[in-house]
Motif scaffolding. Structure first.
Motif, PDB file in Angstrom:
ATOM      1  N   ASP A  25       0.868  -1.184   0.000  1.00  0.00           N
ATOM      2  CA  ASP A  25       0.000   0.000   0.000  1.00  0.00           C
ATOM      3  C   ASP A  25       0.898   1.226   0.000  1.00  0.00           C
ATOM      4  OD1 ASP A  25      -1.974   1.862   0.223  1.00  0.00           O
ATOM      5  OD2 ASP A  25      -3.000   0.901   1.899  1.00  0.00           O
ATOM      6  N   ALA A  26       1.229   1.720  -1.193  1.00  0.00           N
ATOM      7  CA  ALA A  26       2.142   2.850  -1.319  1.00  0.00           C
ATOM      8  C   ALA A  26       1.711   3.723  -2.489  1.00  0.00           C
ATOM      9  CB  ALA A  26       3.579   2.361  -1.521  1.00  0.00           C
ATOM     10  N   ASN A  27       1.562   5.015  -2.227  1.00  0.00           N
ATOM     11  CA  ASN A  27       1.104   5.945  -3.264  1.00  0.00           C
ATOM     12  C   ASN A  27       2.128   6.048  -4.391  1.00  0.00           C
ATOM     13  OD1 ASN A  27      -0.935   6.310  -1.471  1.00  0.00           O
ATOM     14  ND2 ASN A  27      -0.687   8.523  -1.250  1.00  0.00           N
ATOM     15  N   ILE A  28       1.625   6.269  -5.597  1.00  0.00           N
ATOM     16  CA  ILE A  28       2.484   6.342  -6.783  1.00  0.00           C
ATOM     17  C   ILE A  28       2.262   7.664  -7.507  1.00  0.00           C
ATOM     18  CG2 ILE A  28       2.908   5.365  -9.079  1.00  0.00           C
ATOM     19  CD1 ILE A  28       2.350   2.621  -7.960  1.00  0.00           C
ATOM     20  N   ARG A  29       3.375   8.323  -7.836  1.00  0.00           N
ATOM     21  CA  ARG A  29       3.332   9.546  -8.622  1.00  0.00           C
ATOM     22  C   ARG A  29       3.958   9.278  -9.979  1.00  0.00           C
ATOM     23  NH1 ARG A  29       6.407  14.708  -6.243  1.00  0.00           N
ATOM     24  NH2 ARG A  29       8.118  13.187  -6.355  1.00  0.00           N
ATOM     25  N   THR A  30       3.350   9.789 -11.035  1.00  0.00           N
ATOM     26  CA  THR A  30       3.807   9.526 -12.400  1.00  0.00           C
ATOM     27  C   THR A  30       4.226  10.826 -13.087  1.00  0.00           C
ATOM     28  OG1 THR A  30       2.331   7.609 -12.599  1.00  0.00           O
ATOM     29  CG2 THR A  30       3.174   8.555 -14.638  1.00  0.00           C
ATOM     30  N   PHE A  31       5.362  10.761 -13.795  1.00  0.00           N
ATOM     31  CA  PHE A  31       5.869  11.882 -14.577  1.00  0.00           C
ATOM     32  C   PHE A  31       5.771  11.525 -16.055  1.00  0.00           C
ATOM     33  CE2 PHE A  31       8.051  11.833 -10.530  1.00  0.00           C
ATOM     34  CZ  PHE A  31       7.933  13.138 -10.094  1.00  0.00           C
ATOM     35  N   ARG A  32       5.277  12.432 -16.846  1.00  0.00           N
ATOM     36  CA  ARG A  32       5.130  12.184 -18.281  1.00  0.00           C
ATOM     37  C   ARG A  32       5.740  13.326 -19.083  1.00  0.00           C
ATOM     38  NH1 ARG A  32       0.291   9.985 -16.291  1.00  0.00           N
ATOM     39  NH2 ARG A  32      -0.088   7.824 -16.994  1.00  0.00           N
ATOM     40  N   THR A  33       6.506  12.947 -20.104  1.00  0.00           N
ATOM     41  CA  THR A  33       7.005  13.911 -21.085  1.00  0.00           C
ATOM     42  C   THR A  33       6.614  13.394 -22.461  1.00  0.00           C
ATOM     43  OG1 THR A  33       9.155  12.831 -21.372  1.00  0.00           O
ATOM     44  CG2 THR A  33       8.956  14.421 -19.559  1.00  0.00           C
ATOM     45  N   ASP A  34       7.033  14.109 -23.499  1.00  0.00           N
ATOM     46  CA  ASP A  34       6.695  13.659 -24.854  1.00  0.00           C
ATOM     47  C   ASP A  34       7.337  12.315 -25.188  1.00  0.00           C
ATOM     48  OD1 ASP A  34       5.227  15.929 -25.215  1.00  0.00           O
ATOM     49  OD2 ASP A  34       6.831  17.050 -26.214  1.00  0.00           O
ATOM     50  N   SER A  35       8.480  11.996 -24.572  1.00  0.00           N
ATOM     51  CA  SER A  35       9.204  10.784 -24.942  1.00  0.00           C
ATOM     52  C   SER A  35       9.373   9.784 -23.805  1.00  0.00           C
ATOM     53  CB  SER A  35      10.598  11.159 -25.475  1.00  0.00           C
ATOM     54  OG  SER A  35      11.334  11.867 -24.489  1.00  0.00           O
ATOM     55  N   LEU A  36       8.923  10.123 -22.595  1.00  0.00           N
ATOM     56  CA  LEU A  36       9.216   9.253 -21.465  1.00  0.00           C
ATOM     57  C   LEU A  36       8.098   9.296 -20.435  1.00  0.00           C
ATOM     58  CD1 LEU A  36      11.460   7.423 -20.269  1.00  0.00           C
ATOM     59  CD2 LEU A  36      12.319   9.450 -19.062  1.00  0.00           C
ATOM     60  N   THR A  37       7.813   8.142 -19.841  1.00  0.00           N
ATOM     61  CA  THR A  37       6.863   8.045 -18.741  1.00  0.00           C
ATOM     62  C   THR A  37       7.507   7.246 -17.622  1.00  0.00           C
ATOM     63  OG1 THR A  37       4.943   8.128 -20.218  1.00  0.00           O
ATOM     64  CG2 THR A  37       4.602   7.211 -18.023  1.00  0.00           C
ATOM     65  N   LEU A  38       7.590   7.802 -16.434  1.00  0.00           N
ATOM     66  CA  LEU A  38       8.188   7.139 -15.280  1.00  0.00           C
ATOM     67  C   LEU A  38       7.312   7.359 -14.055  1.00  0.00           C
ATOM     68  CD1 LEU A  38      11.966   8.102 -15.698  1.00  0.00           C
ATOM     69  CD2 LEU A  38      10.916   5.864 -16.148  1.00  0.00           C
ATOM     70  N   SER A  39       7.344   6.398 -13.141  1.00  0.00           N
ATOM     71  CA  SER A  39       6.583   6.503 -11.902  1.00  0.00           C
ATOM     72  C   SER A  39       7.506   6.271 -10.720  1.00  0.00           C
ATOM     73  CB  SER A  39       5.428   5.486 -11.888  1.00  0.00           C
ATOM     74  OG  SER A  39       4.509   5.735 -12.925  1.00  0.00           O
ATOM     75  N   GLU A  40       7.050   6.687  -9.542  1.00  0.00           N
ATOM     76  CA  GLU A  40       7.835   6.494  -8.323  1.00  0.00           C
ATOM     77  C   GLU A  40       6.909   6.462  -7.114  1.00  0.00           C
ATOM     78  OE1 GLU A  40      10.493   9.750  -7.781  1.00  0.00           O
ATOM     79  OE2 GLU A  40       8.890  11.189  -7.343  1.00  0.00           O
ATOM     80  N   ILE A  41       7.417   5.912  -6.017  1.00  0.00           N
ATOM     81  CA  ILE A  41       6.681   5.938  -4.764  1.00  0.00           C
ATOM     82  C   ILE A  41       6.787   7.338  -4.172  1.00  0.00           C
ATOM     83  CG2 ILE A  41       6.537   4.991  -2.430  1.00  0.00           C
ATOM     84  CD1 ILE A  41       5.731   3.017  -4.581  1.00  0.00           C
ATOM     85  N   SER A  42       5.651   7.922  -3.809  1.00  0.00           N
ATOM     86  CA  SER A  42       5.648   9.278  -3.263  1.00  0.00           C
ATOM     87  C   SER A  42       4.390   9.487  -2.428  1.00  0.00           C
ATOM     88  CB  SER A  42       5.704  10.321  -4.386  1.00  0.00           C
ATOM     89  OG  SER A  42       5.552  11.625  -3.873  1.00  0.00           O
ATOM     90  N   THR A  43       4.562  10.139  -1.285  1.00  0.00           N
ATOM     91  CA  THR A  43       3.406  10.435  -0.437  1.00  0.00           C
ATOM     92  C   THR A  43       2.452  11.421  -1.111  1.00  0.00           C
ATOM     93  OG1 THR A  43       4.714  12.159   0.664  1.00  0.00           O
ATOM     94  CG2 THR A  43       4.662   9.983   1.694  1.00  0.00           C
ATOM     95  N   SER A  44       2.964  12.161  -2.074  1.00  0.00           N
ATOM     96  CA  SER A  44       2.110  13.113  -2.794  1.00  0.00           C
ATOM     97  C   SER A  44       1.446  12.487  -4.013  1.00  0.00           C
ATOM     98  CB  SER A  44       2.938  14.326  -3.235  1.00  0.00           C
ATOM     99  OG  SER A  44       3.971  13.928  -4.128  1.00  0.00           O
ATOM    100  N   GLY A  45       1.674  11.201  -4.225  1.00  0.00           N
ATOM    101  CA  GLY A  45       1.089  10.523  -5.378  1.00  0.00           C
ATOM    102  C   GLY A  45      -0.319  10.035  -5.113  1.00  0.00           C
TER     103      GLY A  45
END
Length: 397
Positions: A25-45
Motif C-alpha cells: 500500500d504505497a502511493n504512486i506519482r507519475t511523470f510524463r514527457t513527450d518521450s518518457l513516462t516514469l513513476s515512483e513511490i511518493s506520499t504526494s502521489g
C-alpha cells in the motif's frame, strides 16, 4: 467504475521474496514527457494497492547469478496506476526480469539473454457486464514467457510456493492451462469442437464434427477451405491444435481413401483427466513427432536390456509404455505431411505387437501379448521368438 474491475497479473522478479504473500500500500506519482513516462513511490502521489502472492521460487539461472535466484509472483491490483506492479515490486526490493526502465542497462542486457521481454503478463480480467453479471476472461502465459520460465529449471522445494491463487483457483489452471472450454483469445472453433467431443466417451468421426452447423459457421469465419461447398476442419487445422485433440486412425478394416475420411477425434488425456503438466512451449508438430519417436526408441532399448537381464516384470511394464508411445506416434503421424508419414511408417510398424492374418477377412490382428523380435537376443531366449506367419496367409503388398 474502476473498483468493479479485477485485474490479476503474474510476474517474475529477481531475488527471493521474503514473505509468501502480502499487500503493498504505497502511493504512486507519475511523470510524463513527450518521450518518457516514469513513476515512483511518493506520499504526494495517488493511492495504489497491490496484493501479491509468491507462486514459486527458483535458483540462479547460471553460475554467474548473484541475486539469489528468482520468484514467480501473482499480483492482484486494487488500483490502476501507471507501472504499478513494476514500482511496487521494486519498492519491495525485487525488480522485474527484463525491466527496461528502472534497472541498469547491464542488468537489462543480462536478462535479455534468456528472457525476450518484460516478464509481466495479465492472466485474468474480471468485470461487471451491462447485464450486471460478472464476466471473467483468462489468458494463459504466452509461449515466450513459458520458455523463459523453463530456463530456470525446477522450483526450489524449500522456497515460498502456493498452489491456490488468493485462495480461489489453482495457478496452474489459470496461468498455464485454463479449462479447455473457458474463453481464450482466438479459440472459438477449438472450443466448439472440444465441446462436441467432451460430451462423448468414444472418439467422434471427423465427418460428424464437420456436419455440425456451428463448426461450419466458425470454420468459414476462419477462412478454412471448403469441402463440397461447406467450410470444414481437416488435417491442416488439426495439426495446429494437436495439443488439444488426438486423432484416432480409421477403424480396422475400413478403406483408406488417402484423405481425412475415416479419421476420428477425441480430447487428449491431459484435458480429460485434469493433468496440469506444462506443455513444452513452442513445440511444433514435427518436433513433437521426433520427440515421441526418440522416446519410443529409448523404451525399446530399455526393454531389450530388461529381457537380457531376465527382469521380465520390468520388461512387461516398459512394453506397456512402448504401446502407449506407439499409439501417440500413430496419432501424430495422421496429421503430418504424407511424405513424413511414409518415412516414419516403418518405425511405427516396428513398435506394433506381432500380427497375424485373419483368414476370414484378410485383416491384420494382434497376437496374444508376448515379447517380440526387437529383443534381438533369440539365441539366448528361444522361447521369446514369435511363431512365424505361414506364407500362405501373408497378404500381398
Amino acid at each position: 467504475h474502476k473498483t468493479e474491475v479485477s485485474k490479476r497479473y503474474v510476474c517474475l522478479v529477481h531475488g527471493r521474496v521474503a514473505k509468501p504473500g502480502g499487500t503493498i500500500d504505497a502511493n504512486i506519482r507519475t511523470f510524463r514527457t513527450d518521450s518518457l513516462t516514469l513513476s515512483e513511490i511518493s506520499t504526494s502521489g495517488d493511492w495504489a494497492q497491490t496484493d501479491y502472492q509468491v507462486i514459486a521460487t527458483f535458483g540462479p539461472i547460471n553460475s554467474r547469478g548473484t541475486r539469489g535466484g528468482f520468484s514467480l509472483v501473482a499480483c492482484d491490483i486494487k488500483s490502476g496506476r501507471t507501472h504499478q506492479i513494476r514500482i511496487h515490486m521494486l519498492h519491495l526490493g525485487h525488480a522485474l526480469v527484463a525491466e527496461d526502465k528502472y534497472v541498469s542497462q547491464e542488468q537489462l542486457l543480462e536478462d535479455r539473454t534468456w528472457c525476450p521481454r518484460l516478464f509481466l503478463h495479465s492472466y485474468r480480467l474480471r468485470f461487471r457486464g451491462i447485464d450486471n453479471g460478472h464476466i471473467q476472461v483468462t489468458c494463459p502465459l504466452p509461449d515466450d514467457l513459458k520458455a523463459a520460465l523453463q530456463r530456470l529449471g525446477a522450483a526450489e522445494p524449500t522456497g515460498h510456493s502456493a498452489d491456490m491463487l488468493f485462495g480461489e483457483t489453482s495457478w496452474m489452471s489459470e496461468v498455464f492451462r485454463p479449462p479447455i472450454l473457458a474463453w481464450r483469445p482466438n479459440t472459438r472453433l477449438e472450443r466448439c469442437v472440444a465441446a462436441l467431443l467432451s460430451g462423448s466417451s468414444d472418439p467422434v468421426a471427423l465427418d460428424d464434427i464437420n456436419n455440425d452447423e456451428e463448426v461450419q459457421r466458425l470454420a468459414m469465419k476462419e477462412g478454412l477451405k471448403a469441402k463440397d461447398g461447406v467450410s470444414s476442419i481437416g488435417k491442416a487445422w488439426l495439426s495446429k491444435h494437436w495439443r488439444v485433440f488426438e486423432v484416432v486412425p480409421p477403424e480396422s478394416g475400413s478403406p483408406n481413401l488417402g484423405n481425412d475420411s475415416g479419421l476420428r477425434l477425441r480430447l487428449r488425456p491431459t484435458y480429460t483427466e485434469g493433468d496440469r503438466d506444462v506443455a513444452d512451449p513452442g513445440l511444433d508438430l514435427e518436433r513433437k513427432v521426433e520427440a515421441v519417436r526418440f522416446e519410443l526408441e529409448e523404451l525399446q532399448r530399455l526393454k531389450q536390456r530388461a529381457v537380457a537381464e531376465e527382469q521380465y516384470e520390468k520388461a512387461a511394464e516398459i512394453k506397456k509404455r512402448c504401446e502407449s508411445s506407439s499409439a501417440e506416434l500413430s496419432s501424430l503421424l495422421q496429421l503430418v505431411d504424407d511424405d513424413v508419414t511414409d518415412q516414419a511408417d516403418q518405425a511405427t510398424r516396428a513398435t506394433r505387437a506381432a500380427l497375424h492374418v485373419n483368414a476370414e477377412d484378410g485383416n491384420w490382428i494382434e497376437q496374444p501379448s508376448k515379447f517380440e523380435e526387437d529383443v534381438r537376443d533369440e539365441a539366448l531366449f528361444p522361447s521369446l521368438v514369435p511363431s512365424q506367419v505361414p506364407k500362405a496367409l501373408v497378404p500381398k503388398r
